[in-house]
Design an enzyme around this catalytic site. Structure first.
Site, PDB file in Angstrom:
ATOM      1  N   ASP A 169      -0.588   5.436  -3.797  1.00 56.25           N
ATOM      2  CA  ASP A 169      -1.154   6.452  -2.803  1.00 56.25           C
ATOM      3  C   ASP A 169      -1.933   6.038  -1.717  1.00 56.25           C
ATOM      4  O   ASP A 169      -2.076   4.588  -1.357  1.00 56.25           O
ATOM      5  CB  ASP A 169      -2.147   7.525  -3.817  1.00 56.25           C
ATOM      6  CG  ASP A 169      -3.593   6.587  -4.134  1.00 56.25           C
ATOM      7  OD1 ASP A 169      -3.804   5.750  -3.167  1.00 56.25           O
ATOM      8  OD2 ASP A 169      -4.003   6.912  -5.044  1.00 56.25           O
ATOM      9  N   LYS A 170      -2.160   6.797  -0.644  1.00 53.26           N
ATOM     10  CA  LYS A 170      -2.587   6.526   0.638  1.00 53.26           C
ATOM     11  C   LYS A 170      -3.767   5.528   0.636  1.00 53.26           C
ATOM     12  O   LYS A 170      -3.703   4.464   1.470  1.00 53.26           O
ATOM     13  CB  LYS A 170      -2.816   7.885   1.435  1.00 53.26           C
ATOM     14  CG  LYS A 170      -3.333   7.486   2.939  1.00 53.26           C
ATOM     15  CD  LYS A 170      -3.847   8.835   3.439  1.00 53.26           C
ATOM     16  CE  LYS A 170      -4.070   8.421   5.098  1.00 53.26           C
ATOM     17  NZ  LYS A 170      -4.539   9.548   5.751  1.00 53.26           N
TER      18      LYS A 170
END
Length: 241
Positions: free
Chosen positions: A111-112
Protein backbone atom coordinates in the site's frame (compact mmCIF):
# COMPACT_ATOMS: atom_id res chain seq x y z
CA UNK A 1 -7.26 -38.76 -36.89
CA UNK A 2 -7.72 -35.06 -36.20
CA UNK A 3 -4.88 -33.00 -34.74
CA UNK A 4 -5.31 -31.26 -31.42
CA UNK A 5 -6.16 -27.59 -31.87
CA UNK A 6 -4.26 -24.92 -29.95
CA UNK A 7 -6.36 -23.20 -27.25
CA UNK A 8 -8.23 -20.09 -28.36
CA UNK A 9 -9.18 -17.12 -26.18
CA UNK A 10 -10.33 -13.57 -26.67
CA UNK A 11 -7.63 -11.39 -28.28
CA UNK A 12 -7.29 -9.11 -25.24
CA UNK A 13 -6.76 -12.12 -22.98
CA UNK A 14 -4.14 -13.59 -25.32
CA UNK A 15 -2.25 -10.30 -25.37
CA UNK A 16 -2.26 -10.26 -21.57
CA UNK A 17 -1.15 -13.91 -21.34
CA UNK A 18 1.77 -13.17 -23.66
CA UNK A 19 2.84 -10.26 -21.48
CA UNK A 20 2.27 -7.60 -24.13
CA UNK A 21 0.17 -5.45 -21.80
CA UNK A 22 -2.59 -5.77 -19.25
CA UNK A 23 -5.97 -7.11 -20.36
CA UNK A 24 -7.55 -3.69 -19.82
CA UNK A 25 -4.83 -1.98 -21.84
CA UNK A 26 -5.19 -4.60 -24.58
CA UNK A 27 -8.94 -4.03 -24.83
CA UNK A 28 -8.37 -0.29 -25.22
CA UNK A 29 -5.71 -0.78 -27.91
CA UNK A 30 -7.95 -3.17 -29.82
CA UNK A 31 -11.02 -0.92 -29.78
CA UNK A 32 -8.79 1.96 -30.93
CA UNK A 33 -7.88 -0.13 -33.99
CA UNK A 34 -4.19 -0.37 -33.13
CA UNK A 35 -3.87 -4.16 -33.04
CA UNK A 36 -3.16 -6.38 -36.06
CA UNK A 37 -3.87 -10.11 -35.79
CA UNK A 38 -2.16 -12.17 -38.50
CA UNK A 39 -1.92 -8.97 -40.54
CA UNK A 40 -5.61 -8.06 -40.13
CA UNK A 41 -6.85 -5.18 -38.01
CA UNK A 42 -9.16 -6.39 -35.23
CA UNK A 43 -11.41 -4.12 -33.15
CA UNK A 44 -13.16 -6.74 -31.01
CA UNK A 45 -11.32 -7.57 -27.74
CA UNK A 46 -13.15 -10.93 -27.58
CA UNK A 47 -12.17 -12.02 -31.12
CA UNK A 48 -11.17 -15.74 -30.89
CA UNK A 49 -7.40 -15.99 -31.08
CA UNK A 50 -4.91 -18.85 -31.19
CA UNK A 51 -2.98 -18.56 -27.94
CA UNK A 52 0.19 -20.21 -29.24
CA UNK A 53 0.52 -19.35 -32.93
CA UNK A 54 -1.26 -16.06 -33.65
CA UNK A 55 0.95 -13.22 -34.89
CA UNK A 56 0.00 -10.07 -32.97
CA UNK A 57 1.36 -6.61 -33.64
CA UNK A 58 0.58 -3.38 -31.85
CA UNK A 59 1.02 -0.40 -34.13
CA UNK A 60 3.97 1.65 -32.98
CA UNK A 61 5.69 -1.35 -31.36
CA UNK A 62 8.25 -3.40 -33.20
CA UNK A 63 7.95 -6.68 -31.32
CA UNK A 64 4.98 -9.04 -31.37
CA UNK A 65 5.88 -10.86 -28.18
CA UNK A 66 7.64 -9.87 -25.01
CA UNK A 67 10.54 -11.67 -23.39
CA UNK A 68 9.62 -12.81 -19.91
CA UNK A 69 11.04 -10.35 -17.39
CA UNK A 70 11.28 -10.54 -13.61
CA UNK A 71 12.08 -7.38 -11.66
CA UNK A 72 12.64 -6.53 -7.98
CA UNK A 73 11.98 -2.95 -6.84
CA UNK A 74 12.68 -1.28 -3.52
CA UNK A 75 9.38 0.60 -3.34
CA UNK A 76 9.58 4.00 -1.66
CA UNK A 77 6.90 5.10 0.76
CA UNK A 78 4.23 7.35 -0.79
CA UNK A 79 3.81 5.57 -4.14
CA UNK A 80 0.68 3.63 -5.02
CA UNK A 81 0.92 0.18 -6.60
CA UNK A 82 -1.11 0.70 -9.73
CA UNK A 83 -0.55 1.43 -13.40
CA UNK A 84 -2.54 4.65 -13.37
CA UNK A 85 -4.09 6.35 -10.35
CA UNK A 86 -7.46 8.07 -10.78
CA UNK A 87 -6.53 10.58 -8.07
CA UNK A 88 -3.34 11.58 -9.87
CA UNK A 89 -1.01 10.23 -7.18
CA UNK A 90 2.51 9.08 -8.07
CA UNK A 91 2.71 5.36 -8.83
CA UNK A 92 5.44 2.73 -8.59
CA UNK A 93 5.87 2.98 -12.35
CA UNK A 94 7.63 6.32 -11.90
CA UNK A 95 10.61 4.23 -10.72
CA UNK A 96 10.88 2.72 -14.23
CA UNK A 97 10.85 5.97 -16.19
CA UNK A 98 13.43 5.92 -18.97
CA UNK A 99 14.01 2.16 -18.65
CA UNK A 100 13.68 -0.03 -21.73
CA UNK A 101 11.22 -2.49 -20.22
CA UNK A 102 8.15 -4.27 -21.63
CA UNK A 103 4.84 -3.92 -19.83
CA UNK A 104 5.17 -5.40 -16.34
CA UNK A 105 2.50 -6.05 -13.74
CA UNK A 106 3.03 -5.84 -9.99
CA UNK A 107 3.23 -9.25 -8.35
CA UNK A 108 1.12 -8.56 -5.28
CA UNK A 109 0.82 -5.17 -3.64
CA UNK A 110 2.31 -2.82 -1.10
CA UNK A 111 0.00 0.00 0.00
CA UNK A 112 0.95 3.66 -0.31
CA UNK A 113 2.38 3.92 3.21
CA UNK A 114 4.40 0.69 2.93
CA UNK A 115 7.84 0.23 1.40
CA UNK A 116 10.35 -2.40 0.48
CA UNK A 117 10.53 -5.41 -1.83
CA UNK A 118 7.97 -5.43 -4.64
CA UNK A 119 8.14 -7.75 -7.65
CA UNK A 120 7.05 -7.10 -11.24
CA UNK A 121 6.72 -9.46 -14.18
CA UNK A 122 4.98 -10.08 -17.49
CA UNK A 123 4.72 -13.79 -16.66
CA UNK A 124 1.20 -14.22 -15.20
CA UNK A 125 1.66 -17.93 -14.44
CA UNK A 126 4.75 -17.24 -12.30
CA UNK A 127 3.06 -14.29 -10.62
CA UNK A 128 -0.01 -16.36 -9.71
CA UNK A 129 2.16 -18.90 -7.88
CA UNK A 130 3.76 -16.15 -5.79
CA UNK A 131 0.52 -14.39 -4.90
CA UNK A 132 -1.47 -17.55 -4.09
CA UNK A 133 -2.76 -16.83 -0.53
CA UNK A 134 -2.24 -20.34 0.84
CA UNK A 135 0.68 -21.73 -1.18
CA UNK A 136 2.85 -18.74 -2.13
CA UNK A 137 6.26 -18.10 -0.53
CA UNK A 138 6.46 -16.51 2.91
CA UNK A 139 6.90 -12.72 3.22
CA UNK A 140 9.11 -11.09 5.84
CA UNK A 141 8.55 -7.55 7.13
CA UNK A 142 10.24 -5.14 9.51
CA UNK A 143 7.50 -3.18 11.25
CA UNK A 144 7.79 -0.23 13.61
CA UNK A 145 4.87 -0.10 16.06
CA UNK A 146 3.70 2.51 18.55
CA UNK A 147 4.22 0.34 21.64
CA UNK A 148 6.50 -2.29 23.12
CA UNK A 149 4.66 -5.61 22.84
CA UNK A 150 5.16 -8.08 25.68
CA UNK A 151 5.39 -11.82 25.25
CA UNK A 152 1.63 -12.28 25.73
CA UNK A 153 0.90 -9.89 22.87
CA UNK A 154 3.40 -11.65 20.60
CA UNK A 155 1.71 -14.97 21.33
CA UNK A 156 -1.70 -13.44 20.50
CA UNK A 157 -0.40 -12.12 17.16
CA UNK A 158 0.79 -15.61 16.27
CA UNK A 159 -2.40 -17.26 17.51
CA UNK A 160 -4.36 -14.88 15.29
CA UNK A 161 -7.82 -13.36 15.21
CA UNK A 162 -11.01 -13.70 13.15
CA UNK A 163 -11.66 -10.41 11.35
CA UNK A 164 -14.23 -9.61 8.64
CA UNK A 165 -14.64 -13.28 7.80
CA UNK A 166 -10.90 -13.93 7.55
CA UNK A 167 -8.52 -15.52 10.01
CA UNK A 168 -5.40 -13.35 10.30
CA UNK A 169 -2.20 -14.42 12.04
CA UNK A 170 1.57 -14.18 11.80
CA UNK A 171 3.70 -17.29 11.53
CA UNK A 172 6.55 -15.57 13.38
CA UNK A 173 6.96 -12.37 15.44
CA UNK A 174 10.34 -11.30 16.84
CA UNK A 175 11.22 -8.07 18.66
CA UNK A 176 14.25 -6.63 16.86
CA UNK A 177 14.83 -3.58 19.04
CA UNK A 178 13.00 -1.35 21.49
CA UNK A 179 12.86 2.38 22.12
CA UNK A 180 11.26 4.25 24.99
CA UNK A 181 7.79 4.23 23.39
CA UNK A 182 7.97 2.03 20.29
CA UNK A 183 9.60 -1.09 18.90
CA UNK A 184 10.68 -2.72 15.66
CA UNK A 185 9.29 -6.18 14.98
CA UNK A 186 10.17 -8.79 12.39
CA UNK A 187 6.93 -10.36 11.21
CA UNK A 188 6.74 -13.33 8.86
CA UNK A 189 3.54 -14.21 7.00
CA UNK A 190 3.05 -17.58 5.34
CA UNK A 191 -0.14 -16.49 3.60
CA UNK A 192 -1.14 -13.41 1.67
CA UNK A 193 -4.18 -11.34 2.70
CA UNK A 194 -5.00 -7.73 1.89
CA UNK A 195 -3.25 -5.35 4.35
CA UNK A 196 -2.81 -8.34 6.63
CA UNK A 197 -0.22 -6.92 9.05
CA UNK A 198 -1.95 -3.57 9.51
CA UNK A 199 -5.32 -5.24 10.10
CA UNK A 200 -3.87 -7.84 12.47
CA UNK A 201 -2.06 -5.26 14.59
CA UNK A 202 -5.04 -2.90 14.59
CA UNK A 203 -7.19 -5.70 16.01
CA UNK A 204 -4.99 -5.46 19.12
CA UNK A 205 -4.92 -1.64 19.13
CA UNK A 206 -1.37 -1.49 17.79
CA UNK A 207 -0.60 1.20 15.21
CA UNK A 208 1.98 0.77 12.46
CA UNK A 209 4.52 3.61 12.16
CA UNK A 210 6.58 2.04 9.34
CA UNK A 211 6.25 -1.16 7.37
CA UNK A 212 9.05 -2.49 5.18
CA UNK A 213 8.96 -5.79 3.29
CA UNK A 214 12.49 -7.15 3.38
CA UNK A 215 12.07 -10.61 1.81
CA UNK A 216 9.80 -12.81 -0.28
CA UNK A 217 10.70 -16.44 0.21
CA UNK A 218 14.48 -16.73 -0.13
CA UNK A 219 14.74 -13.44 -2.05
CA UNK A 220 15.86 -10.57 0.18
CA UNK A 221 15.80 -6.84 -0.45
CA UNK A 222 19.51 -6.73 0.28
CA UNK A 223 21.38 -3.54 -0.60
CA UNK A 224 18.93 -2.39 -3.28
CA UNK A 225 18.54 1.37 -2.83
CA UNK A 226 15.15 2.96 -2.31
CA UNK A 227 13.46 3.56 -5.67
CA UNK A 228 15.96 1.34 -7.50
CA UNK A 229 15.24 -1.93 -9.31
CA UNK A 230 17.13 -4.92 -10.67
CA UNK A 231 16.44 -8.01 -12.74
CA UNK A 232 16.15 -11.31 -10.88
CA UNK A 233 18.61 -14.06 -11.70
CA UNK A 234 17.25 -17.33 -13.20
CA UNK A 235 17.96 -19.05 -9.88
CA UNK A 236 15.97 -16.42 -7.98
CA UNK A 237 13.04 -16.74 -10.39
CA UNK A 238 13.02 -20.51 -9.94
CA UNK A 239 13.30 -20.34 -6.16
CA UNK A 240 10.16 -18.24 -5.81
CA UNK A 241 7.82 -20.41 -7.83
Amino acid sequence: MTSKRAPRFGLARVMSKRGLCSRTQAAALITEGRVLLDGRRIEDPEHPTDLENAKIRIEGQAETSAEKRYIALNKPRGLVTTTKDEQGRDTVYSCFEGADLPWLAPVGRLDKASEGLLLFSNDPTWAAKITAPDTGPSKTYHVQVDCIPDIDMIVKLMQGVELDGEFLSASSVIVLREGSKNAWLEIVLDEGRNRQIRRLLAAFDIAVLRLIRIAIGELSLGELAKGEWRALTPAEVKSLA
